[in-house]
Design a protein around this motif. Structure first.
Motif, PDB file in Angstrom:
ATOM      1  N   ASP A 188      19.524  42.394  16.272  1.00 48.92           N
ATOM      2  CA  ASP A 188      18.654  43.247  15.460  1.00 48.92           C
ATOM      3  C   ASP A 188      17.246  43.240  16.020  1.00 48.92           C
ATOM      4  N   GLU A 189      16.926  42.164  16.710  1.00 51.15           N
ATOM      5  CA  GLU A 189      15.564  41.971  17.219  1.00 51.15           C
ATOM      6  C   GLU A 189      15.588  41.040  18.413  1.00 51.15           C
ATOM      7  N   GLY A 190      14.561  41.133  19.252  1.00 49.81           N
ATOM      8  CA  GLY A 190      14.447  40.205  20.366  1.00 49.81           C
ATOM      9  C   GLY A 190      13.152  39.424  20.282  1.00 49.81           C
ATOM     10  N   VAL A 191      13.193  38.225  20.863  1.00 48.00           N
ATOM     11  CA  VAL A 191      11.988  37.396  20.983  1.00 48.00           C
ATOM     12  C   VAL A 191      11.877  37.030  22.453  1.00 48.00           C
ATOM     13  N   PHE A 192      10.714  37.287  23.053  1.00 44.36           N
ATOM     14  CA  PHE A 192      10.541  37.002  24.477  1.00 44.36           C
ATOM     15  C   PHE A 192       9.735  35.728  24.640  1.00 44.36           C
ATOM     16  N   MET A 193      10.319  34.764  25.379  1.00 47.86           N
ATOM     17  CA  MET A 193       9.617  33.492  25.634  1.00 47.86           C
ATOM     18  C   MET A 193       9.231  33.374  27.095  1.00 47.86           C
ATOM     19  N   PHE A 194       8.090  32.754  27.321  1.00 52.06           N
ATOM     20  CA  PHE A 194       7.645  32.472  28.687  1.00 52.06           C
ATOM     21  C   PHE A 194       6.754  31.224  28.642  1.00 52.06           C
ATOM     22  N   ALA A 195       7.040  30.274  29.529  1.00 51.38           N
ATOM     23  CA  ALA A 195       6.245  29.046  29.627  1.00 51.38           C
ATOM     24  C   ALA A 195       6.019  28.374  28.263  1.00 51.38           C
ATOM     25  N   GLY A 196       7.084  28.284  27.473  1.00 57.67           N
ATOM     26  CA  GLY A 196       7.000  27.579  26.194  1.00 57.67           C
ATOM     27  C   GLY A 196       6.320  28.342  25.077  1.00 57.67           C
ATOM     28  N   LYS A 197       5.991  29.624  25.351  1.00 55.44           N
ATOM     29  CA  LYS A 197       5.302  30.426  24.315  1.00 55.44           C
ATOM     30  C   LYS A 197       6.179  31.613  23.916  1.00 55.44           C
ATOM     31  N   VAL A 198       6.050  32.012  22.641  1.00 49.92           N
ATOM     32  CA  VAL A 198       6.636  33.290  22.227  1.00 49.92           C
ATOM     33  C   VAL A 198       5.603  34.360  22.549  1.00 49.92           C
ATOM     34  N   LEU A 199       5.959  35.249  23.485  1.00 50.23           N
ATOM     35  CA  LEU A 199       4.983  36.274  23.892  1.00 50.23           C
ATOM     36  C   LEU A 199       5.119  37.566  23.097  1.00 50.23           C
ATOM     37  N   ALA A 200       6.357  37.868  22.667  1.00 51.63           N
ATOM     38  CA  ALA A 200       6.553  39.137  21.950  1.00 51.63           C
ATOM     39  C   ALA A 200       7.797  39.055  21.093  1.00 51.63           C
ATOM     40  N   ARG A 201       7.794  39.862  20.021  1.00 46.24           N
ATOM     41  CA  ARG A 201       8.967  39.961  19.155  1.00 46.24           C
ATOM     42  C   ARG A 201       9.098  41.417  18.737  1.00 46.24           C
ATOM     43  N   GLY A 202      10.303  41.960  18.768  1.00 47.17           N
ATOM     44  CA  GLY A 202      10.466  43.344  18.348  1.00 47.17           C
ATOM     45  C   GLY A 202      11.829  43.869  18.733  1.00 47.17           C
ATOM     46  N   PRO A 203      12.030  45.202  18.618  1.00 47.66           N
ATOM     47  CA  PRO A 203      13.318  45.774  19.011  1.00 47.66           C
ATOM     48  C   PRO A 203      13.606  45.427  20.472  1.00 47.66           C
ATOM     49  N   VAL A 204      14.862  45.077  20.758  1.00 47.18           N
ATOM     50  CA  VAL A 204      15.224  44.636  22.114  1.00 47.18           C
ATOM     51  C   VAL A 204      14.890  45.729  23.130  1.00 47.18           C
ATOM     52  N   ALA A 205      15.156  46.978  22.763  1.00 42.78           N
ATOM     53  CA  ALA A 205      14.908  48.093  23.691  1.00 42.78           C
ATOM     54  C   ALA A 205      13.431  48.123  24.094  1.00 42.78           C
ATOM     55  N   ASP A 206      12.542  47.831  23.142  1.00 44.01           N
ATOM     56  CA  ASP A 206      11.099  47.833  23.447  1.00 44.01           C
ATOM     57  C   ASP A 206      10.735  46.692  24.389  1.00 44.01           C
ATOM     58  N   LEU A 207      11.327  45.521  24.155  1.00 42.77           N
ATOM     59  CA  LEU A 207      11.015  44.371  25.012  1.00 42.77           C
ATOM     60  C   LEU A 207      11.484  44.642  26.442  1.00 42.77           C
ATOM     61  N   ILE A 208      12.694  45.227  26.549  1.00 44.49           N
ATOM     62  CA  ILE A 208      13.248  45.486  27.887  1.00 44.49           C
ATOM     63  C   ILE A 208      12.404  46.538  28.610  1.00 44.49           C
ATOM     64  N   ALA A 209      11.845  47.454  27.826  1.00 48.83           N
ATOM     65  CA  ALA A 209      11.088  48.556  28.443  1.00 48.83           C
ATOM     66  C   ALA A 209       9.645  48.172  28.767  1.00 48.83           C
ATOM     67  N   ASP A 210       9.215  46.986  28.304  1.00 48.08           N
ATOM     68  CA  ASP A 210       7.814  46.588  28.497  1.00 48.08           C
ATOM     69  C   ASP A 210       7.614  46.087  29.941  1.00 48.08           C
TER      70      ASP A 210
END
Ligand SMILES: Nc1ncnc2c1ncn2[C@@H]1O[C@H](COP(=O)(O)OP(=O)(O)OP(=O)(O)O)[C@@H](O)[C@H]1O
Length: 252
Positions: free
Chosen positions: A220-242
């Motif tokens: 239903d939603e994605g959370v993007f992590m990098f270097a131990g941080k949550v950088l973004a949360r939202g629709p998966v399609a938006d995260l993939i397109a960023d």
């Protein structure tokens, strides 16, 4: 919506490696959240912190309002937290049914003591566990291989047994660590259906997965992590397109 799992300000470092850096995250009932990010982002470490494999340095973790941080793994499990593991941790020579019945339960010595004091109680509890296992095998479409040793299953079926074991715990929150890695064909479809049905039952589900198609189709939603941080949360399609996140993911 009241979250099932609430994480606030979670920190963890191993020497100079920061695996969790002020993580805030909520998981809601009936929702599937995909945790994505490049290798080493801290996704599995976050599952390890939530489930109590190692303690956090700071921050709080609550399940249905109750503090989990500071509790032993089995206490967190008994409060309604379930997870799977990247390496499956099955008992290869045991049948699929027995793999479910051998849970993270009581110590053997405890069982013998209880058997001596209350044999009928122990037997009725074991009958209950068997009924539960049979029901979980049905939900995970594994009833047909209940008597088969785990080692004789396809890899995809073994992954389903890993999920089935986690479902033996009447979980409020289910953490799935790379459920699709190496899974193809029918098991892929079944995994998707099973996870969706678990969420429909009101469980908060979080999936770590590199298979982006699976995350896109299921979550239903994605959370993007990098270097131990949550950088973004939202629709998966938006995260993939960023493009910013894509660059961090693929390092291009
Ligand atoms: N017990 C530990 N001791 C020391 N370092 C650790 C420990 N556990 C994890 N790390 C380090 O923490 C960092 C994050 O690892 P983690 O496995 O959580 O990443 P990940 O996002 O799950 O990666 P992958 O997608 O490859 O599974 C890595 O640099 C890893 O080496």
């Amino acid at each position: 919506m009241t979250p099932v799992l609430e994480i606030d300000g979670l920190d963890k470092r191993f020497g100079g490696i920061v695996v969790a850096d002020g993580i805030d995250l909520t998981l809601n009932p009936g929702r599937v959240v995909g945790l994505i990010g490049p290798n080493g982002a801290g996704k599995t470490s976050l599952f390890n912190l939530i489930s109590g494999v190692f303690p956090s340095d700071a921050g709080t973790i609550r399940l249905d309002g109750q503090r989990l941080d500071g509790l032993a793994m089995h206490r967190r499990a008994s409060l309604g937290l379930a997870r799977t593991w990247q390496n499956l941790r099955l008992f290869p020579s045991l049948s699929v049914l027995d793999n479910l019945m051998v849970g993270p339960r009581r110590y053997l010595g405890d069982r013998f003591l209880r058997l001596a004091l209350d044999p009928a109680g122990v037997r009725s509890q074991e009958a209950g566990t068997r009924r539960r296992a049979e029901e979980v095998l049905e939900r995970t479409r594994l009833s047909g291989v209940a008597a088969t040793p785990a080692a004789d299953l396809t890899f995809g079926q073994q992954k389903l047994v890993g999920v089935a074991r986690a479902l033996m715990n009447d979980a409020r929150c289910l953490l799935l660590d790379e459920p699709m890695a190496g899974v193809e064909g029918q098991a892929y479809e079944i995994m998707q259906q099973v996870v969706r049905e678990v969420a429909e039952g009101g469980v908060a589900v979080c999936v770590v997965e590199h298979n982006v198609a699976f995350i896109r189709d299921l979550c239903d939603e994605g959370v993007f992590m990098f270097a131990g941080k949550v950088l973004a949360r939202g629709p998966v399609a938006d995260l993939i397109a960023d493009p910013r996140l894509t660059e961090l993911y693929f390092g291009t």
